[in-house]
Design an enzyme around this catalytic site. Structure first.
Site, PDB file in Angstrom:
ATOM      1  CD  GLU A 170      11.519  -2.251  10.388  1.00 23.54           C
ATOM      2  OE1 GLU A 170      11.609  -1.199   9.737  1.00 23.54           O
ATOM      3  OE2 GLU A 170      11.754  -3.380   9.892  1.00 23.54           O
ATOM      4  CE  LYS A 216      13.530   0.906   8.640  1.00 27.30           C
ATOM      5  NZ  LYS A 216      13.697  -0.438   8.089  1.00 27.30           N
ATOM      6  NE  ARG A 224       2.353  16.458  -0.148  1.00 27.75           N
ATOM      7  CZ  ARG A 224       2.223  16.274   1.153  1.00 27.75           C
ATOM      8  NH1 ARG A 224       1.055  15.957   1.654  1.00 27.75           N
ATOM      9  NH2 ARG A 224       3.245  16.396   1.960  1.00 27.75           N
ATOM     10  CD  GLU A 234      17.558  -1.423   6.492  1.00 27.88           C
ATOM     11  OE1 GLU A 234      17.192  -1.948   5.433  1.00 27.88           O
ATOM     12  OE2 GLU A 234      16.824  -0.683   7.179  1.00 27.88           O
ATOM     13  CG  ASN A 264      -2.788  16.084   3.990  1.00 28.41           C
ATOM     14  OD1 ASN A 264      -3.308  14.977   3.871  1.00 28.41           O
ATOM     15  ND2 ASN A 264      -1.480  16.254   4.053  1.00 28.41           N
ATOM     16  N   GLY A 265      -5.446  15.119   5.984  1.00 24.47           N
ATOM     17  CA  GLY A 265      -5.430  14.416   7.266  1.00 24.47           C
ATOM     18  C   GLY A 265      -6.769  13.775   7.573  1.00 24.47           C
ATOM     19  CE  LYS A 306      12.539   2.721  -0.654  1.00 26.08           C
ATOM     20  NZ  LYS A 306      12.495   2.783   0.820  1.00 26.08           N
ATOM     21  CB  CYS A 357      -4.884  15.828   0.273  1.00 19.66           C
ATOM     22  SG  CYS A 357      -6.072  14.522   0.685  1.00 19.66           S
ATOM     23  CD1 TRP A 376      -5.758   8.386  -0.757  1.00 22.55           C
ATOM     24  CD2 TRP A 376      -5.022   8.387  -2.849  1.00 22.55           C
ATOM     25  NE1 TRP A 376      -5.706   7.079  -1.168  1.00 22.55           N
ATOM     26  CE2 TRP A 376      -5.262   7.050  -2.453  1.00 22.55           C
ATOM     27  CE3 TRP A 376      -4.552   8.622  -4.145  1.00 22.55           C
ATOM     28  CZ2 TRP A 376      -5.039   5.977  -3.301  1.00 22.55           C
ATOM     29  CZ3 TRP A 376      -4.339   7.557  -4.980  1.00 22.55           C
ATOM     30  CH2 TRP A 376      -4.584   6.245  -4.561  1.00 22.55           C
ATOM     31  CG  HIS A 412      15.895 -19.960  26.266  1.00 24.23           C
ATOM     32  ND1 HIS A 412      15.891 -21.140  26.972  1.00 24.23           N
ATOM     33  CD2 HIS A 412      14.732 -19.322  26.584  1.00 24.23           C
ATOM     34  CE1 HIS A 412      14.768 -21.228  27.675  1.00 24.23           C
ATOM     35  NE2 HIS A 412      14.045 -20.145  27.455  1.00 24.23           N
TER      36      HIS A 412
END
Length: 607
Positions: free
Chosen positions: A479, A483, A27, A486, A98-99, A602, A2, A74, A502
């Site tokens: 991941e 990162k 938001r 990238e 917010n939260g 992106k 929010c 939100w 292995h």
């Protein structure tokens, strides 16, 4: 996620608040509201829907006064409605938030027992009522707010105003950002610097756990322990504020720090109003008869799907196949009758993933689209759309979109488990409570950033890096390696730790850092054995693990960062933060273009 704004101004507050909320509307747009003080008396306006509904209401019912707070929402607790819109008020205090407050039910029960009643379904009203109860005990506004903040558990940004105190705003942050703005005889607070851009060029970012007292002429900041502190005040150009990287050098850093708020936002979208079960559009799929779920994705989304596979098979007991989108349709794989295919894409425009969606539809599959952009092609063409609610992600290397995908997939696994009869309502409630702890735990991990930065400086000097993990940490090893590749251009690979002998153990030498993702779970002993094999060959192991893991291997490893102890099922969220910080700070140390790394875009909209 929010939007919050608060002002003690030299001119009417309502137009300022409305203009600032307009800049924060990305938001949240479920509802909006504001409260101001005229003659020291609180008054409030709230409206369901987009900000334009509040603007129309203010034309008919204007608010006066030069001090106020505003909010664009939100939903995280309670459906979008005027009753659930912020600010929430209890007697002499109004709050915007917010939260997510993890212990709000416990606090609410205590307040109901003390004779207080509630009008909304939100956790925010509990904050306002708790503060009102502190005032009723005789505490002044500042002490009442401090006592209230001390009782809250979760991730939040807050701003309070009080009847009879038109010269006072009190705000606090833990896990959600807040920025202060300084004027001449006026002061401001916002959840983004962009909200304050036309008001001031002098800003200050609150640090984790800070709370601040704003008057017309003064700002006093306290740390989490209540000690008075000073924070750097920056003079920034208007265009810098509008770019809205906040206090961060790069969008990627800002987006890593936003993750507790993003997960809180996703939580609100995926959890029922009574916070006991998962609720989403996929509820109408006949999961009980589905023989298999096929998940198709690319890149980071593909690794999120690997986390989902564990959740889906362990919790929901549904077989899951994961496919790389660029290979999927060219194999022409057979798909089962009544099967479900889910495609995962941040942009909703990934060409290979879109082609996979169309292939699955041509084979009679029920299709789900898990996307961040709800106006995208995948969102339009899938049978069921499942938004991840991450908000705009500018950095090319995905951070908050990845964890938001993982969250939504975890929540979906719980829903499928109930629909297949694998869990009952009590168990589902338990999973909801577990997922509700994620924003706080991510916030605690973000506080470890200096330790990740120190490790990253060593990683930046390497030419190769290995990431190891077992179970749910294997996808995080993949991941983490992605990162690092990238944005630093360092060669990196992720492996299931049991596979190290292995073949990959041939890469181990005294120059290659090996990052071990090591929560103390049912696989830790196996992982420790794998790591000792590596260290016996002069491997430099950086242990990312909780206190139990650190205790067992502390004397043997090269570097270590102690992580919060968590339930293994939600460990991916906080270990994602760890690998993101390692990659980010290694890239900064190398001087690469963090937000726009070479050769990458992106959204990949061609095959």
């Amino acid at each position: 996620m929010c939007g919050i704004v608060g002002v003690i101004a030299n001119q009417p507050a309502a137009p300022i608040l409305l203009a600032s909320l307009k800049r924060l509307e990305y938001r949240g747009y479920d509802s909006a509201g504001m409260a101001t003080l005229e003659g020291g008396v609180l008054d409030r306006r709230r409206a369901e829907g987009k900000l334009s509904a509040l603007a129309a209401l203010l034309l008919d019912q204007p608010l006066r006064g030069t001090t106020g707070i505003g909010h664009t929402r939100w939903a995280t607790h309670g459906s979008p409605s005027e009753a659930n819109a912020h600010p929430h008020r209890s007697g002499p205090v109004a709050v915007v938030h917010n939260g997510i407050i993890e212990n709000y039910l416990e606090l609410k029960r205590d307040l109901v027992d003390a004779g207080y009643s509630f009008e909304s379904q939100t956790d925010t009203e509990v904050i306002a009522t708790l503060c009102a109860s502190m005032l009723a005990r005789g505490l002044d506004c500042e002490d009442a707010a401090a006592a209230t903040i001390a009782r809250l558990r979760g991730a939040y940004a807050l701003c309070f105003v009080f009847d009879g105190r038109p010269d006072l705003l009190i705000c606090a942050r833990r896990g959600s950002p807040l920025v202060l703005g300084f004027g001449e005889g006026e002061n401001f607070v916002g959840s983004d610097a962009i909200a304050l851009a036309p008001l001031t060029d002098r800003i200050c970012y609150l640090e984790e756990g800070d709370w601040a007292v704003l008057t017309r002429s003064d700002v006093r900041i306290h740390d989490a322990a209540g000690n008075p502190v000073t924070r750097d005040v920056q003079t920034v150009a208007l265009e810098t504020i509008v770019a809205d990287k906040g206090q961060h050098r790069h969008y990627m850093a800002k987006e890593i720090h936003e993750q507790p708020s993003v997960i809180a936002r996703a939580l609100g979208a995926w959890i029922s109003e009574d916070r006991t079960r998962i609720a989403c559009a996929a509820e109408n799929v006949d999961w009980a008869r589905a023989p298999r779920l096929t998940i198709v994705a690319c890149g980071t989304a593909y690794y999120a799907a690997h986390v989902a596979k564990v959740w889906m098979e362990r919790v929901a007991r549904i077989p899951v196949e994961i496919e790389i989108a660029s290979e999927f349709r060219y194999r022409e794989p057979p798909l089962p009758d009544r099967g479900v295919t889910m495609v995962v894409s941040q942009s909703g425009e990934t060409a290979d993933t879109l082609a996979a969606l169309r292939y699955a539809q041509s084979r009679g599959q029920i299709t789900l689209g898990l996307v961040n952009v709800t106006t995208s092609t995948i969102a339009r063409e899938a049978d069921v759309i499942l938004p991840i609610h991450a908000g705009p992600e500018i950095g090319v290397a995905s951070t908050k979109a990845f964890t938001a995908m993982v969250f939504c997939l975890s929540a979906l696994a719980v829903l499928i488990a109930r629909k297949r009869g694998e869990i009952g309502l009590d168990e589902e409630h338990g999973y909801v409570e577990l997922l509700s702890t994620v924003p706080r735990l991510m916030s605690e991990t973000i506080a470890l950033e200096p330790q990740f930065e120190a490790l990253a400086h060593d990683i930046a000097r390497s030419s190769d890096t290995l990431f190891l993990g077992r179970g749910l940490m294997y996808p995080l090893a993949l991941e983490g390696a992605l990162k690092l590749k990238e944005i630093t251009y360092i060669h990196a690979e992720g492996y299931a730790a049991g596979e190290i002998k292995h073949g990959p153990i041939a890469l181990v030498d005294e120059l290659t850092p090996i990052i071990a993702l090591a929560p103390f779970d049912g696989l830790f002993d196996k992982l420790a054995s794998n790591l000792r094999e590596v260290m016996g060959r002069k491997g430099r192991v950086a242990l990312i693990g909780d206190a139990e893991a650190s205790r067992d291997l502390a004397e043997e490893v090269w570097r270590r960062v102690e992580m919060p102890a968590v339930d293994p099922l939600i460990a991916p969220y906080i270990y994602a933060v760890a690998v993101q910080f390692i990659a980010y700070h290694a890239a900064v140390a190398k001087g690469t273009d963090v937000d726009q790394p070479r050769n990458l875009a992106k959204s990949v909209t061609v095959e």
